[in-house]
Motif scaffolding. Structure first.
Motif, PDB file in Angstrom:
ATOM      1  N   UNK A 133      38.201  34.730 -20.988  1.00 50.47           N
ATOM      2  CA  UNK A 133      36.846  34.964 -20.480  1.00 50.47           C
ATOM      3  C   UNK A 133      35.801  34.651 -21.547  1.00 50.47           C
ATOM      4  N   UNK A 134      36.157  34.832 -22.842  1.00 44.72           N
ATOM      5  CA  UNK A 134      35.214  34.562 -23.923  1.00 44.72           C
ATOM      6  C   UNK A 134      35.019  33.060 -24.159  1.00 44.72           C
ATOM      7  N   UNK A 159      32.985  24.947 -25.866  1.00 45.02           N
ATOM      8  CA  UNK A 159      33.267  23.551 -25.528  1.00 45.02           C
ATOM      9  C   UNK A 159      33.899  22.818 -26.688  1.00 45.02           C
ATOM     10  N   UNK A 160      33.991  21.483 -26.507  1.00 41.01           N
ATOM     11  CA  UNK A 160      34.648  20.653 -27.515  1.00 41.01           C
ATOM     12  C   UNK A 160      33.894  20.733 -28.846  1.00 41.01           C
ATOM     13  N   UNK A 161      32.587  20.922 -28.788  1.00 43.90           N
ATOM     14  CA  UNK A 161      31.779  20.927 -30.002  1.00 43.90           C
ATOM     15  C   UNK A 161      32.142  22.016 -30.977  1.00 43.90           C
ATOM     16  N   UNK A 162      32.527  23.178 -30.497  1.00 40.36           N
ATOM     17  CA  UNK A 162      32.943  24.267 -31.406  1.00 40.36           C
ATOM     18  C   UNK A 162      34.429  24.527 -31.317  1.00 40.36           C
ATOM     19  N   UNK A 163      35.131  23.487 -30.867  1.00 35.93           N
ATOM     20  CA  UNK A 163      36.596  23.560 -30.728  1.00 35.93           C
ATOM     21  C   UNK A 163      37.002  24.740 -29.861  1.00 35.93           C
ATOM     22  N   UNK A 218      37.894  24.126 -17.999  1.00 34.71           N
ATOM     23  CA  UNK A 218      37.757  25.525 -17.609  1.00 34.71           C
ATOM     24  C   UNK A 218      38.561  25.930 -16.363  1.00 34.71           C
ATOM     25  N   UNK A 219      38.910  24.996 -15.449  1.00 36.58           N
ATOM     26  CA  UNK A 219      39.775  25.423 -14.331  1.00 36.58           C
ATOM     27  C   UNK A 219      41.092  26.039 -14.806  1.00 36.58           C
ATOM     28  N   UNK A 220      41.667  25.466 -15.863  1.00 35.36           N
ATOM     29  CA  UNK A 220      42.890  26.048 -16.419  1.00 35.36           C
ATOM     30  C   UNK A 220      42.612  27.440 -16.979  1.00 35.36           C
TER      31      UNK A 220
END
Length: 840
Positions: free
Chosen positions: A337-338, A343-347, A411-413
């Motif tokens: 949930x966190x 996203x990819x930018x902050x891994x 995010x679906x996963x």
């Protein structure tokens, strides 16, 4: 924010206490049922707070579960990190969020260190144990253990060592806030923390968390409204026993309203000893009742182990059937949930959410536990049958796999993992309970606890009202009514008198009258003692002289003559003591009997009806004289038989015949008294051989049977005769009562009227209180939980009209209005009450 009750419930405490006071005023009711359960449910229903305590073993996931429930990372959570920190999370408005931190004392820090050292097999610090050199040495030893084990999450020993390291670091970093024996309390402003996020981050750091005893969070969350307070407790198997005891004390405390019991069965397959004790303690606290949620956390471990999953299902089926059950993976659910906002930018959170833990030891990047579990989930086959096909490459690090898989599936996963973790179901269940079920259940418990008291109170009041309402209200009517009862009263007095006498006689016969048994034991002792005295003081001089005196022509006497005179001497003296003792036994027995008769209710009632006892005492004294005469005669007869030798006195082969012959030889040595005198010890022994068995038979059997039979045959017929005569005294009782009944009637009518007024006042108090409680229950939607009201035929005693909805009136038949024209008579009352009972 505290719990807000509807306006209809503002006076609930006073209304419930009014009913409890009425209950306590009636001694016949107050002994039937304890009101503590009602008081406990009342306190819980109107309490401004509702504490939900999370309890379980350390590393069970309590803190992580709370974080997942609130969807905020408030509490520190690390596998193997066992501290004694208590956390209270209460509601605050958005602009009033704050944190209050309470630190351990130096003494408590040393206790924690000693516990960890004991588990790790390290030498305990000497002295105060908090010197910098000692701390540094222990910290290096702890870090070395972690390195040897391959990391802090690789083994239980590594986890314990890392916990010791954090404790030492926490003490070193917060030394100024840790006092020798007291717990330092600091607001977040005192710690220069600007907001709740900063304060929570400070408290969540492993080193800081290790030296905190209590954390009080005040944060804005809808679940915390209505007075809900979430409490996180130390593990029930914490290294420091005092920390575990604080958890047990919190579970047993009356302020605890509900418990979320977090269990490790999913990873162990069965309950631990501490978990079993915890469940038993929860069940014993009446403040908790069935407000228990059992959470089997770390359910993900059963996904990869079919045998473990089967053991868990068996445990749940056998021990938790019908309970509120949740299966969760708090770690997966919370962190998924966190990372939804990453996203990819902050891994995907590695550079933000996990930044503090990713480089805790050395310069090498550490893999967060969530990342390890994420990769394990993707490679386990758990996603078979779903649209997701993530690939885990063995040549990549877990962090690389993590970033790549999320980049591919997005995010679906993550949403699917959140649903699979069970956290949403747990959050929905807790939310539904706190927002929809909690308040009705608290008041339902109160109504269910209070209703049995109300039913008993109503029945008692109606019975008393029926009795008082049926009494005459005029002097002439009262006199006539009382005169009609005389025959019935005399009959009861006679029966009670005879039953009383029969009971006392049977108690004597069965050996149950302690006073009589004491008197008879004294009689037995006197007989035995008197025989010993007679034998000890026996002298042949007297008996020999008596024998010679009877036969004046002779100058000597045979041994047998001396023996005969000795038999007479012993028998007559024993008769005297038996007669005297028998008279004493009878005198004492009848004195007690008459005293008991005088103190009885029937005797007092007879005095009231006749002005005398109808010569009961006189006739009992006459019986006493007859019993004395009979027992004296029996005593004389019993002792008269002592003159005959015992049946085996002369039997061949017995000691008595041997003794007789030896004495005879001795007395035959000369014809004067000297030979007789020399044989005196032998004669005394011969007498003892004969008299001891006879006296023993008397006091053990013969005379006791004589006494029992005499009492029964002499006393019971007279008691029956007295009972019959009492019944025949109606004319005397009527004449006597007519002269005194007027005053009694006036007093009784006044007393009945006073009791009736007091009863009506109590009924009015009850109805007002019950009506107020019913309105409160209605306001909460508990229309079927109405308390019964008390309706009387007399309109003056009915409760003030209360606005009760038509539907609830139909469901609660006890509140049917009484007809306005109902007469206050016993017949109409009985008819109305019968209708109400049928409806109820």
């Amino acid at each position: 924010m505290t719990m807000q009750l509807p306006p209809q419930c503002e006076n609930l405490r006073e209304q419930v206490e009014a009913i409890l006071n009425l209950w306590q005023q009636d001694p016949t009711l107050s002994s039937k049922q304890d009101t503590k359960r009602v008081q406990a449910s009342l306190s819980k229903a109107i309490s401004p707070t509702f504490e939900i305590v999370f309890a379980g073993a350390f590393s069970a996931g309590k803190s992580m579960l709370i974080n997942a429930l609130l969807e905020r990372e408030l509490l520190y959570s690390a596998e193997g990190h066992a501290t004694g920190t208590e956390c209270y999370i209460s509601y605050a408005e958005p602009d009033a969020e704050r944190v209050v931190l309470t630190f351990l004392s130096e003494q408590q820090v040393q206790e924690q260190m000693a516990a960890f050292c004991g588990r790790l097999g390290l030498a305990l610090p000497s002295g105060n144990g908090l010197e910098e050199a000692t701390l540094s040495r222990l910290k290096e030893q702890a870090e070395a253990i972690v390195q040897r084990e391959g990391g802090k999450s690789k083994s239980e020993r590594a986890k314990q060592a890392d916990a010791l390291r954090l404790l030492i670091e926490g003490f070193q970093q917060n030394r100024v806030r840790i006092y020798p024996t007291e717990n330092g309390v600091f607001s977040m402003e005192q710690l220069n923390l600007g907001n709740l996020k900063e304060a929570a981050s400070f408290a969540r750091r492993g080193a800081n968390s290790a030296v905190l005893r209590k954390i009080e969070y005040y944060c804005h969350h809808p679940l915390l409204k209505d007075g809900n307070v979430i409490v996180d407790t130390p593990g029930i198997d914490a290294p420091v026993r005092a920390d575990a005891e604080r958890t047990y004390q919190k579970i047993a405390h009356p302020d605890t309203s509900a418990v979320v019991c977090v269990l490790k069965c999913a990873s162990t397959g069965e309950l631990t000893k501490e978990e079993t004790e915890l469940i038993e303690l929860i069940q014993s606290n009446s403040s908790i009742r069935d407000r228990v949620f059992y959470v089997f956390n770390r359910i993900d471990e059963t996904w990869y182990n079919p045998q473990l999953r089967q053991r868990l299902e068996t445990t749940i089926d056998q021990q938790f059937r019908g309970a509120r059950i949740f299966k969760t993976s708090a770690l997966l659910g919370f962190y998924c949930s966190q990372i939804k906002g990453t996203g990819r930018g902050n891994r995907f959170g590695l550079d933000t959410i996990f930044s503090e833990s990713i480089r805790e030891l050395g310069s090498k990047e550490q893999t967060p536990q969530f990342v390890m579990e994420f990769v394990k989930y993707c490679s386990s086959g758990r996603l078979i049958g779903t649209p997701f096909r993530p690939l885990v490459h063995g040549y990549e690090t877990p962090i690389d796999n993590y970033v790549r898989i999320l980049s591919e599936w997005g995010m679906p996963l993550v949403d699917y993992m959140i649903e699979d973790s069970g956290i949403e179901e747990f959050r929905s269940g807790i939310t539904r309970y706190l927002t929809e079920e909690k308040r009705p259940q608290l008041f339902l418990d109160l109504a269910n606890d209070l209703r049995p008291l109300c039913v008993e109170l109503r029945k008692s009041y109606l019975d008393l009202y029926r009795e008082l309402d049926s009494q005459p209200r005029e002097v002439s009517g009262m006199i006539e009514y009382e005169l009609t009862l005389i025959n019935q009263q005399l009959n009861k007095i006679g029966k009670d008198f005879y039953d009383h006498i029969e009971t006392m006689v049977n108690e004597i016969i069965n050996g149950m009258d302690k006073d009589f048994e004491s008197d008879f034991r004294k009689l037995q002792a006197k007989m035995v003692r008197r025989l010993d005295e007679l034998l000890d003081t026996f002298s042949v001089d007297g008996t020999y002289s008596q024998a010679v005196r009877i036969h004046q022509r002779n100058s000597t006497a045979p041994f047998l003559a001396v023996l005969v005179e000795a038999f007479y001497y012993l028998s007559n003296h024993l008769e005297d003591i038996l007669v005297e003792s028998a008279i004493t036994v009878v005198e004492n027995s009848f004195r007690r009997l008459i005293d008991r008769v005088r103190s009885s209710d029937y005797y007092k009632q007879l005095l009231r009806l006749l002005g005398s006892d109808g010569e009961i005492e006189k006739k009992l004294l006459e019986v006493k004289d007859k019993v004395c005469t009979s027992l004296v005669s029996g005593a004389r007869k019993e002792c008269d038989r002592y003159l005959r030798e015992s049946p085996r006195f002369y039997d061949e082969g017995t000691f008595s015949i041997y003794q007789f012959r030896e004495v005879l030889k001795q007395t035959a040595q000369s014809y004067d008294i000297s030979a007789i005198r020399d044989a005196e010890p032998g004669i005394r022994q011969l007498l003892k051989l004969d008299f001891e068995p006879k006296v023993g038979q008397t006091i053990r059997s013969n005379f006791r049977q004589e006494t029992n039979n005499t009492l029964k045959t002499q006393l019971l017929p007279v008691a029956r005769q007295i009972a019959d005569e009492i019944l025949q005294k109606y004319p005397e009782a009527k004449q006597f009562m007519e002269a005194t009944l007027r005053k009694e009637a006036e007093e009784k009518i006044a007393l009945n009227q006073q009791r009736l007024q007091e009863l009506e006042a109590n009924i009015d108090k009850y109805n007002r209180a019950a009506s107020g409680i019913n309105l409160c229950m209605q306001a909460l939607g508990l229309n079927r939980e109405m308390l019964p009201l008390i309706l009387l035929p007399d309109s003056s005693a009915t409760v003030e009209s209360t606005e009760i909805s038509e539907s609830s009136s139909e469901r609660n038949t006890d509140q049917v209005s009484a007809p306005a024209s109902t007469a206050s008579s016993a017949e109409s009352f009985a008819e109305l009450d019968g209708i109400l009972d049928d409806l109820t």
